[in-house]
Design an enzyme around this catalytic site. Structure first.
Site, mmCIF file in Angstrom:
data_model
loop_
_atom_site.group_PDB
_atom_site.id
_atom_site.type_symbol
_atom_site.label_atom_id
_atom_site.label_comp_id
_atom_site.label_asym_id
_atom_site.label_seq_id
_atom_site.Cartn_x
_atom_site.Cartn_y
_atom_site.Cartn_z
ATOM 1 N N ARG A 282 0.834 -1.214 0.000
ATOM 2 C CA ARG A 282 0.000 0.000 0.000
ATOM 3 C C ARG A 282 0.861 1.253 0.000
ATOM 4 N NH1 ARG A 282 -5.296 -0.781 3.785
ATOM 5 N NH2 ARG A 282 -5.722 -2.949 3.197
ATOM 6 N N LYS A 376 -0.419 -5.006 -5.771
ATOM 7 C CA LYS A 376 -0.266 -3.587 -5.587
ATOM 8 C C LYS A 376 1.140 -3.334 -5.048
ATOM 9 C CE LYS A 376 -2.983 -3.591 -1.280
ATOM 10 N NZ LYS A 376 -3.807 -4.784 -1.121
HETATM 11 C C1 VG1 Z 1 -8.904 -4.578 2.501
HETATM 12 C C2 VG1 Z 1 -9.103 -3.494 1.466
HETATM 13 C C3 VG1 Z 1 -8.872 -4.041 0.074
HETATM 14 C C4 VG1 Z 1 -7.470 -4.670 0.003
HETATM 15 C C5 VG1 Z 1 -7.323 -5.707 1.097
HETATM 16 C C6 VG1 Z 1 -5.926 -6.287 1.159
HETATM 17 O O1 VG1 Z 1 -9.857 -5.601 2.319
HETATM 18 O O2 VG1 Z 1 -10.394 -2.947 1.557
HETATM 19 O O3 VG1 Z 1 -9.012 -3.014 -0.855
HETATM 20 O O4 VG1 Z 1 -7.261 -5.274 -1.242
HETATM 21 O O5 VG1 Z 1 -7.592 -5.117 2.374
HETATM 22 O O6 VG1 Z 1 -4.956 -5.313 1.294
HETATM 23 P P1 VG1 Z 1 -11.196 -5.713 3.189
HETATM 24 O O7 VG1 Z 1 -11.864 -6.955 2.759
HETATM 25 O O8 VG1 Z 1 -10.764 -5.696 4.615
HETATM 26 O O9 VG1 Z 1 -11.990 -4.479 2.886
HETATM 27 V V1 VG1 Z 1 -3.581 -5.593 2.213
HETATM 28 O O10 VG1 Z 1 -2.464 -4.340 1.944
HETATM 29 O O11 VG1 Z 1 -4.281 -5.685 3.723
HETATM 30 O O12 VG1 Z 1 -3.069 -7.109 1.690
HETATM 31 CO CO CO Z 2 -0.611 -4.767 2.443
#
Ligand code: VG1
Ligand code: CO
Length: 543
Positions: A282, A376
């Site tokens: 991120r 990402k």
């Molecule tokens: C969250 C975010 C999502 C992202 C995911 C993993 O998921 O909203 O956009 O892809 O985290 O990101 P959720 O289901 O909690 O809304 V990471 O950097 O935590 O692997």
């Molecule tokens: Co992450």
């Protein structure tokens, strides 16, 4: 040392969420818990005999022990080779790149991303496929099915292999190659961006702060920003990974990256600020006194990516997750390129990227990436911003103002209600879902509903169908509210409400987001009846 076949039983709840399996560390450390899941991954992908896997994590508590267990299991399952980051460290985008670069069969990433780490916090494990991207739903379904049937796992009784020193060694008949976590990734970045231009920018006095949040990007940022690009020493803050991320949430948003926000909004703020999360996928971007929402960042990158050598021929198309604001749609339309809308989670971008339909993708949750990997990528986004700043010589605030002037501004905010009683959260979503068909044309808190539906996605590449991907209500006048439950939490349910309001009037482009979003927030709370249904009055986090 002998290989052991260990008898085990299925363990409840090993269902991968938005991004792999995430649980409390103590849960992962229970007898057989990790082993069951790893064996289920191996079985779910048809075994690992003769295969090469990339293994690494974000360095959080239990990373080291978990990697040794995985290596012992890979050896016992007859894998040919594991490529491991030195000391078990690899950022998520670096794993994705290594899988692709070395044509590996897949990879295991040990991380719970932005969730806190430590003995009382969170741990996670994710499988990425041969394209370098998160396993598709079809694959995670197979893995989950195995967890419900598992009877044995295989493991060697070895007490460990050296992953602190670079080089290749034999581990119980399997090759283990320990690689520098940064080198290949940094080399890839050099092929995409104009490092000379960015170096000249820093040499001209341009100042930056990068907050690695005590997480995995520290070594990457030190090497790339300070050593290769000549940013001043001290540009990288909190740059040494720690097993509990310095006791913080390694989540790059204005709340958890407050230390950086204070610098960027304080006296003598640098020109540019950025932060990354636990596993480095991120990014948060902030100019001097100018926070950029992730949705707006995606729109700017889409508009200006061609200024970086890696994208000089333009973009094939772009994609955003459904809850992400529609700012990028407006830029894509002006460029005459396709814009795809996918469910939340990076796994849904993989097919579009593989098929060459999109070059850039992003999510409102501070994730941005491109076809250079299949994840990402936090530092990549920061470097693309730097490349754009070096070419345009504009400030972040001016770039944002230009975007809004040209395309209108999508005011945006996400409200999270964390650790809500799961039954109550589900009941709230259920009730709202039931209401959706009758909402169009009705007025809610002064706004008129244009459309209301539950998002489902048909993958245009492999035709797979993903239902139940979030409730969305669009109002007349460019407002939208989206509701979904998080798939990454480890305690209770997290309700996410995503709010958006488009403004095109020239005199309304510089309002406070809370002000611009006031009516749609009222409407969202009214239509969902959130307070009465959950007992919650205020969100825990607003980003
Ligand atoms: C969250 C975010 C999502 C992202 C995911 C993993 O998921 O909203 O956009 O892809 O985290 O990101 P959720 O289901 O909690 O809304 V990471 O950097 O935590 O692997
Ligand atoms: Co992450």
């Amino acid at each position: 040392m002998p290989m052991q076949t260990v008898r085990t039983h299925p363990i409840d709840g090993q269902k991968p969420g938005t991004s792999g399996l995430r649980k409390k560390t103590a849960v992962f450390k229970r007898p057989h818990y990790l082993e069951n899941y790893v064996q289920s991954i191996f079985d779910g992908i048809g075994g690992v005999e003769g295969k090469t896997l990339v293994v690494g994590g974000d360095g959080r508590f239990f990373n080291d022990d978990a990697i040794q267990i995985i290596l012992n299991m890979a050896a016992a399952n007859d894998a040919a080779k594991c490529i491991v980051g030195q000391r078990g460290i690899l950022s998520t985008p670096a794993v994705s790149h290594l899988i692709r670069l070395r044509r590996a069969d897949g990879g295991l990433i040990l991380s719970a991303s932005h969730n806190p780490g430590g003995p009382n916090a969170d741990f996670g494990l994710k499988y990425n496929g041969p394209n370098g991207g998160p396993a598709t739903e079809a694959v995670t379904d197979k893995i989950f099915k195995r967890t419900t049937k598992i009877e044995i796992y295989k493991i060697t009784a070895s007490c460990g292999v050296d992953i602190d020193n670079l080089g290749t060694r034999n581990h119980e008949g399997m090759e283990v190659e320990v690689v520098d976590p940064v080198e290949d990734y940094a080399a890839l970045m050099e092929t995409i961006f104009d490092f000379d231009k960015i170096r000249a920018l820093f040499a001209s006095g341009f100042s930056m702060r990068f907050d690695a949040m005590h997480a995995v990007t520290g070594p990457y940022a030190h090497a790339i920003l300070e050593r290769k690009l000549g940013a001043a020493k001290g540009t990288v803050m909190n740059g040494t990974p720690s097993p509990d991320f310095g006791g913080g949430h390694p989540d790059p948003n204005p709340i958890w990256a407050k230390e950086l926000m204070d610098v960027m909004y304080g006296a003598g703020a640098p020109d540019f600020g950025a932060a990354s999360d636990g596993d480095g996928d991120r990014n948060m971007v902030v100019g001097r006194g100018a926070y950029v929402t992730p949705s707006d960042s995606l729109a700017v990158l889409c508009a200006k990516a061609h200024l970086a050598p890696g994208y000089k021929d333009g973009l094939a198309g772009v994609a955003r997750s459904m809850p992400t604001s529609r700012a990028v749609d407006r830029v894509a339309a002006s460029l005459g390129i396709d814009c795809f809308e996918t469910p939340t989670g990076w796994k849904f971008f993989g097919n579009l990227l593989d098929a060459g339909k999109v070059t850039l993708c992003g999510e409102e949750s501070a994730g941005t990436g491109s076809d250079h990997v299949r994840e990402k990528d936090g530092l990549w986004a920061v470097l693309l911003w730097l490349n754009i700043l070096a070419e345009t010589k504009q400030s972040v605030a001016d770039l944002m103002a230009d975007l809004w002037k040209a395309h209108g501004r999508c005011y945006y905010s996400r409200h999270d209600y964390e650790d809500v009683d799961s039954d109550k959260a589900n009941a709230m979503i259920e009730a709202l879902r039931a209401k959706l068909p009758s909402l169009a044309g009705t007025a809610i808190a002064g706004l008129t509903v244009e459309t209301a539906d539950e998002f489902a996605y048909d993958d245009p590449v492999d035709g797979s169908h993903s239902a139940g991907q979030g409730l969305r209500i669009a109002f007349e006048g460019g407002a939208r509210a989206v509701f979904r439950l998080s798939g990454t939490g480890t305690e209770g349910a997290t309700i996410r409400i995503y709010l958006e309001q488009l403004e095109t009037a020239a005199d309304k482009l510089h309002m406070q987001p809370e002000e611009a979003l006031g009516s749609v927030l009222d409407a969202a709370l009214t239509v969902s009846d959130l307070s009465a249904k959950t007992g919650r009055v205020e969100p825990d986090v607003i980003t």
